[in-house]
Design a protein around this motif. Structure first.
Motif, PDB file in Angstrom:
ATOM      1  N   GLY A  42       0.813  -1.228   0.000  1.00 24.17           N
ATOM      2  CA  GLY A  42       0.000   0.000   0.000  1.00 24.17           C
ATOM      3  C   GLY A  42       0.836   1.262   0.000  1.00 24.17           C
ATOM      4  N   LEU A  43       1.784   1.323  -0.928  1.00 26.99           N
ATOM      5  CA  LEU A  43       2.771   2.413  -0.939  1.00 26.99           C
ATOM      6  C   LEU A  43       2.139   3.797  -1.036  1.00 26.99           C
ATOM      7  CD1 LEU A  43       5.128   0.671  -3.501  1.00 26.99           C
ATOM      8  CD2 LEU A  43       5.687   1.115  -1.096  1.00 26.99           C
ATOM      9  N   ARG A  44       0.959   3.895  -1.658  1.00 27.36           N
ATOM     10  CA  ARG A  44       0.356   5.210  -1.907  1.00 27.36           C
ATOM     11  C   ARG A  44      -0.363   5.765  -0.689  1.00 27.36           C
ATOM     12  NH1 ARG A  44      -3.798   4.393  -4.645  1.00 27.36           N
ATOM     13  NH2 ARG A  44      -3.602   2.139  -4.738  1.00 27.36           N
ATOM     14  N   PHE A  45      -0.629   4.895   0.289  1.00 28.10           N
ATOM     15  CA  PHE A  45      -1.427   5.371   1.419  1.00 28.10           C
ATOM     16  C   PHE A  45      -0.551   6.137   2.412  1.00 28.10           C
ATOM     17  CE2 PHE A  45      -3.535   1.407  -0.144  1.00 28.10           C
ATOM     18  CZ  PHE A  45      -4.493   2.095  -0.884  1.00 28.10           C
ATOM     19  N   PRO A  46      -1.167   7.056   3.155  1.00 24.39           N
ATOM     20  CA  PRO A  46      -0.366   7.889   4.063  1.00 24.39           C
ATOM     21  C   PRO A  46       0.374   7.068   5.127  1.00 24.39           C
ATOM     22  CG  PRO A  46      -2.603   8.744   3.831  1.00 24.39           C
ATOM     23  CD  PRO A  46      -2.585   7.407   3.162  1.00 24.39           C
ATOM     24  N   LYS A  47       1.445   7.670   5.614  1.00 24.79           N
ATOM     25  CA  LYS A  47       2.289   6.969   6.589  1.00 24.79           C
ATOM     26  C   LYS A  47       1.502   6.583   7.842  1.00 24.79           C
ATOM     27  CE  LYS A  47       6.495   8.907   4.854  1.00 24.79           C
ATOM     28  NZ  LYS A  47       7.376  10.024   4.812  1.00 24.79           N
ATOM     29  N   GLU A  48       0.526   7.428   8.224  1.00 23.44           N
ATOM     30  CA  GLU A  48      -0.213   7.117   9.468  1.00 23.44           C
ATOM     31  C   GLU A  48      -0.930   5.768   9.384  1.00 23.44           C
ATOM     32  OE1 GLU A  48      -3.596  10.325   8.281  1.00 23.44           O
ATOM     33  OE2 GLU A  48      -3.930   9.306  10.204  1.00 23.44           O
ATOM     34  N   GLY A  50       0.368   3.238   7.571  1.00 22.71           N
ATOM     35  CA  GLY A  50       1.391   2.218   7.302  1.00 22.71           C
ATOM     36  C   GLY A  50       1.940   2.248   5.890  1.00 22.71           C
ATOM     37  N   GLY A  51       1.456   3.188   5.065  1.00 23.39           N
ATOM     38  CA  GLY A  51       1.980   3.310   3.704  1.00 23.39           C
ATOM     39  C   GLY A  51       3.189   4.230   3.675  1.00 23.39           C
ATOM     40  N   ARG A  52       3.538   4.690   2.471  1.00 23.85           N
ATOM     41  CA  ARG A  52       4.693   5.584   2.356  1.00 23.85           C
ATOM     42  C   ARG A  52       4.309   6.936   1.773  1.00 23.85           C
ATOM     43  NH1 ARG A  52      10.176   2.404   0.615  1.00 23.85           N
ATOM     44  NH2 ARG A  52       9.861   0.528   1.853  1.00 23.85           N
ATOM     45  N   GLY A  53       3.023   7.131   1.518  1.00 27.18           N
ATOM     46  CA  GLY A  53       2.552   8.402   0.957  1.00 27.18           C
ATOM     47  C   GLY A  53       3.152   8.695  -0.409  1.00 27.18           C
TER      48      GLY A  53
END
Ligand SMILES: Cc1cc2nc3c(=O)[nH]c(=O)nc-3n(C[C@H](O)[C@H](O)[C@H](O)COP(=O)(O)OP(=O)(O)OC[C@H]3O[C@@H](n4cnc5c(N)ncnc54)[C@H](O)[C@@H]3O)c2cc1C
Length: 409
Positions: free
Chosen positions: A55-61, A63-66
Motif C-alpha cells: 500500500g505504498l500510496r497510502f499515508p504513513k499514518e 502504514g503506507g509511504r505516501g
C-alpha cells in the motif's frame, strides 16, 4: 531507459523491491504455489509488510509511504517478475485499500486498512458472481438491512484469497428495485461473520492464491462496515477500478520483461545450422518487436500513472493501459517461447508458467472487451463534445466537389 521518469525516492524504492524480489522470495515458494501446494502465501505478505512495501500510496499514518502512482508502478513492475499470483496478492492491498482509504470511515481505516498494511490482516475483493462479472451492476447478491445489520444472501466467484483472506470487500444489492447504478452497496465482510468457501478452482495459471467461490447465507454484517454511502457502491467501484486496472497493467510489464530477458540470453547461446540463433533475423526481429512493444506499453503505463497522480479523470487511459499492457504481455511471452523452441514449452524454463499467467491478464479486472467498451464510450463522448473546434480536414480532401457524395443514409 525509463528511470529518468522516477524521482530519487522512487528509484530507491524500485531498487529496494528489486532486491526483495531477488533475495527474499524463495523459488521453492513460487514452485509450491504453481503446484497448488500453497493456498495462500502468508509469509510472503508478511515479509512485504515488514519492509513497508504494501500500500505504498497510502499515508504513513496507516502504514503506507505516501508515495505516488509512478512509485507503485515501478514497484509492481519488479513484483511482476514473481508471476501473476504474487503480483495479484500484492495488488489486492492497493485495490481494497483504495476503497477503504478514499471512502471508508476513520474506524474502518484503523480496524482494516492499518492492520492490512502491517501484514496482520489479509484482504480480498468479491465483485464477480456466477451469473457474470462483466455486468457488474447486474449483481444479485442481496443485502437486506434490519436495524443495525445487513443480512447477505448470494454467491461470489473467482475470488482470489477465498482461502486465505481475513476479510472481503463485497458488492451487494441493497436496493434491488432501484436503477442498477443506484442499487449496489459495498461492505467489508469478515470471514468470521459467516463466509463459506465452497469451491476452489483449478486454474491454468496464477495459482497459489486460493481462488474460490464464496457463499453468503444470512451472513450478518454490521452497518458500520458499509464503505461509502448506502446504494452508492458505484462511487466505490469507480474509484477501485483505477488500482484494479493499473496494477494489472504495471505487473504485466515485469512479467513480459523477465521472459524476454530469458529468451534474449538463450538466443545468444543456442546454436542451429552452426550459428547462434540470434544471428537469424526471424529470431532477433522477434526480440526487436517484443522490446518495442514492451517499451510502448511501459510508456503508456507511466503516463497513466502520472495522469492519475494529477487527479485527472483517468477512466479511459487506465482502460487503455490495461488492454495494451496485457496484450503486449501475451505477445511478448509467446515470442519468447517461440525463440526458445521446444524447450520453452517445457518447465525446464519458467516461460511456460508466465504464458499460463499471461492469459489471465486479458480476462480479469474487467475483460479487454470491457476495456474496449469503456474506451470507445469515453472517446465518442469527447469527440462529439469537441465538435468542429479544430481544423476541418474534411475540407482538405482531394475532391473538393465531393461534398454531395457524403451520403449517410
Ligand atoms: C483466476 C481468476 C481470478 C479472479 N479474481 C477475481 C477476484 O479476486 N475478485 C473478483 O471479484 N473477480 C475475480 N475474477 C473475475 C474476473 O474479473 C471475471 O472473470 C471477468 O470480469 C469476466 O467476468 P465473467 O468471467 O463472468 O465473464 P462474462 O461477464 O460472462 O463474459 C464472457 C465474455 O463475454 C464478453 N462480454 C460480456 N459483456 C460484454 C459486453 N458488454 N461487450 C462486449 N463483450 C462482453 C466478455 O468480454 C467475455 O469475453 C477472477 C477471475 C479469474 C479467472
Amino acid at each position: 531507459m525509463f528511470d529518468f521518469l522516477l524521482t530519487a525516492e522512487e528509484r530507491q524504492l524500485q531498487e529496494e523491491v528489486r532486491r526483495f524480489v531477488k533475495e527474499v522470495v524463495p523459488s521453492s515458494l513460487i514452485r509450491a504455489m504453481d503446484a497448488e501446494e500453497v493456498k495462500y502465501p502468508k509469509e510472503y505478505m508478511e515479509s512485504l509488510a515488514t519492509r513497508r512495501l504494501l500500500g505504498l500510496r497510502f499515508p504513513k499514518e496507516w502504514g503506507g509511504r505516501g508515495m505516488k502512482w509512478t512509485g507503485e508502478v515501478a514497484a509492481l513492475e519488479e513484483i511482476g517478475v514473481l508471476g501473476s499470483g504474487m503480483a495479484c496478492l500484492y495488488s489486492l492491498v492497493s485495490i481494497v485499500g483504495e476503497a477503504i482509504h478514499q471512502l471508508g470511515t476513520e474506524e474502518q481505516k484503523e480496524k482494516y486498512l492499518k492492520p492490512t498494511l502491517e501484514g496482520r490482516l489479509r484482504c480480498a475483493e468479491a465483485l464477480t458472481e456466477p451469473r457474470g462479472g462483466s455486468d457488474f451492476f447486474g449483481a444479485t447478491t442481496l443485502a437486506r438491512r434490519d436495524g443495525n445489520f445487513y443480512y447477505l444472501n448470494g454467491q461470489k466467484r473467482f475470488v482470489v484469497g477465498a482461502e486465505g483472506a481475513d476479510y472481503f470487500l463485497v458488492y451487494v444489492k441493497t436496493a434491488p428495485e432501484a436503477e442498477p447504478h443506484r442499487s449496489i452497496s459495498c461492505l467489508i465482510v469478515e470471514r468470521e461473520m459467516g463466509v463459506e468457501v465452497k469451491h476452489v478452482y483449478g486454474l491454468l495459471g496464477s495459482r497459489g492464491g486460493g481462488t474460490g467461490r464464496l457463499y453468503f447465507r444470512d451472513t450478518k454484517v454490521p452497518r458500520e462496515n458499509l464503505v461509502g454511502p448506502e446504494n452508492g457502491g458505484s462511487l466505490v467501484f469507480n474509484r477501485m477500478m483505477i488500482p484494479e486496472r493499473l496494477t494489472t497493467a504495471a505487473g504485466a510489464l515485469g512479467m513480459a520483461r523477465c521472459c524476454l530477458e530469458v529468451a534474449t540470453r538463450y538466443s545468444t547461446r543456442r546454436k542451429a545450422f552452426g550459428e547462434t540463433i540470434r544471428k537469424f533475423q526471424a529470431v532477433s526481429f522477434k526480440i526487436a518487436d517484443s522490446i518495442a512493444k514492451l517499451d510502448a506499453a511501459r510508456s503508456l503505463v507511466y503516463v497513466t500513472a502520472r495522469h492519475v497522480d494529477q487527479g485527472l479523470d483517468s477512466r479511459r487511459i487506465v482502460s487503455e493501459a490495461k488492454k495494451i499492457a496485457t496484450e503486449m504481455l501475451w505477445e511478448v511471452v509467446n515470442h519468447s517461447m517461440q525463440v526458445m523452441g521446444g524447450i520453452g514449452y517445457t518447465n525446464v524454463y519458467p516461460v511456460e508458467r508466465f504464458l499460463r499467467d499471461a492469459r489471465l491478464q486479458m480476462i480479469w479486472t474487467g475483460t479487454n472487451e470491457i476495456m474496449d467498451l469503456l474506451v470507445q464510450h469515453e472517446f465518442y463522448q469527447e469527440v462529439m463534445k469537441r465538435g468542429n473546434e479544430a481544423r476541418d480536414i474534411e475540407k482538405d480532401a482531394g475532391d473538393v466537389e465531393g461534398e454531395e457524395e457524403k451520403i449517410y443514409e
